[in-house]
Design a protein around this motif. Structure first.
Motif, mmCIF file in Angstrom:
data_model
loop_
_atom_site.group_PDB
_atom_site.id
_atom_site.type_symbol
_atom_site.label_atom_id
_atom_site.label_comp_id
_atom_site.label_asym_id
_atom_site.label_seq_id
_atom_site.Cartn_x
_atom_site.Cartn_y
_atom_site.Cartn_z
ATOM 1 N N ALA A 92 -2.573 3.703 -8.286
ATOM 2 C CA ALA A 92 -1.820 4.812 -7.706
ATOM 3 C C ALA A 92 -0.328 4.534 -7.762
ATOM 4 O O ALA A 92 0.096 3.377 -7.804
ATOM 5 N N ALA A 93 0.446 5.607 -7.751
ATOM 6 C CA ALA A 93 1.904 5.488 -7.776
ATOM 7 C C ALA A 93 2.517 6.364 -6.687
ATOM 8 O O ALA A 93 2.064 7.489 -6.450
ATOM 9 N N ASP A 94 3.521 5.810 -6.033
ATOM 10 C CA ASP A 94 4.306 6.552 -5.054
ATOM 11 C C ASP A 94 5.727 6.628 -5.606
ATOM 12 O O ASP A 94 6.473 5.655 -5.530
ATOM 13 N N LEU A 95 6.078 7.777 -6.134
ATOM 14 C CA LEU A 95 7.373 7.924 -6.791
ATOM 15 C C LEU A 95 8.497 8.225 -5.808
ATOM 16 O O LEU A 95 9.657 8.339 -6.213
ATOM 17 N N SER A 96 8.166 8.341 -4.527
ATOM 18 C CA SER A 96 9.174 8.761 -3.567
ATOM 19 C C SER A 96 9.924 7.603 -2.926
ATOM 20 O O SER A 96 10.911 7.819 -2.224
ATOM 21 N N ARG A 97 9.470 6.377 -3.182
ATOM 22 C CA ARG A 97 10.129 5.247 -2.517
ATOM 23 C C ARG A 97 10.025 3.994 -3.381
ATOM 24 O O ARG A 97 9.094 3.850 -4.168
ATOM 25 N N ARG A 98 10.993 3.109 -3.199
ATOM 26 C CA ARG A 98 11.001 1.845 -3.943
ATOM 27 C C ARG A 98 10.173 0.780 -3.238
ATOM 28 O O ARG A 98 9.621 -0.112 -3.879
ATOM 29 N N TYR A 99 10.123 0.868 -1.916
ATOM 30 C CA TYR A 99 9.229 -0.012 -1.172
ATOM 31 C C TYR A 99 7.917 0.733 -0.955
ATOM 32 O O TYR A 99 7.812 1.912 -1.245
ATOM 33 N N CYS A 100 6.934 0.017 -0.439
ATOM 34 C CA CYS A 100 5.598 0.606 -0.374
ATOM 35 C C CYS A 100 5.161 0.862 1.064
ATOM 36 O O CYS A 100 5.329 -0.001 1.924
ATOM 37 N N VAL A 101 4.578 2.020 1.258
ATOM 38 C CA VAL A 101 3.865 2.305 2.491
ATOM 39 C C VAL A 101 2.389 2.239 2.133
ATOM 40 O O VAL A 101 1.939 2.892 1.208
ATOM 41 N N ARG A 102 1.638 1.443 2.863
ATOM 42 C CA ARG A 102 0.291 1.098 2.422
ATOM 43 C C ARG A 102 -0.755 2.076 2.907
ATOM 44 O O ARG A 102 -1.787 1.679 3.451
#
Length: 124
Positions: free
Chosen positions: A96-106
């Motif tokens: 999966a990819a979260d393109l909205s942030r550079r750090y990760c929300v798990r």
């Protein structure tokens, strides 16, 4: 158009290893979070590991010390090296990819792009 395609799943005996790959295309640059999640039959999807835009990593307690997340230099392929596999690791694994942030929300809800999954089955 963002596409994530997983591969590398299969059936192994407990104690064995597998390496999952996730080929990413259509991603805008490389400054975003990516991760691996899994969903066992009858259970909710859970996070396994994430890697930030800065290549820092995090692991769920259940896989810490056994799994390693990484990506290639071009950041177009994400990997999950899984060692010392246990029957409880049996699940469908998703990239999966979260393109909205550079750090990760798990959390599952924060990841907007998903692959189709690859099945991992570990027998005792």
């Amino acid at each position: 158009q963002v596409q994530l395609v997983e591969s590398g799943g299969g059936s192994v005996q407990a104690g064995g290893s597998l390496r999952l790959s996730c080929a990413a295309s259509g991603l805008p640059g490389s400054s975003y979070c990516m991760g691996w999640f899994r969903q066992a039959a009858g259970k909710e999807r859970e996070w396994v590991s994430v890697i930030t835009a800065y290549d820092t990593t995090a692991y769920a307690d259940s896989v810490k010390g056994r799994f390693t997340i990484s990506r290639d230099g071009a950041k177009t392929t994400l990997y999950l090296q899984m060692n010392s596999l246990k029957p409880e690791d049996t699940a469908m694994y998703y990239c999966a990819a979260d393109l909205s942030r550079r750090y990760c929300v798990r959390t599952v809800a924060e990841f907007g792009y998903w692959g189709q999954g690859t099945q991992v089955t570990v027998s005792s």
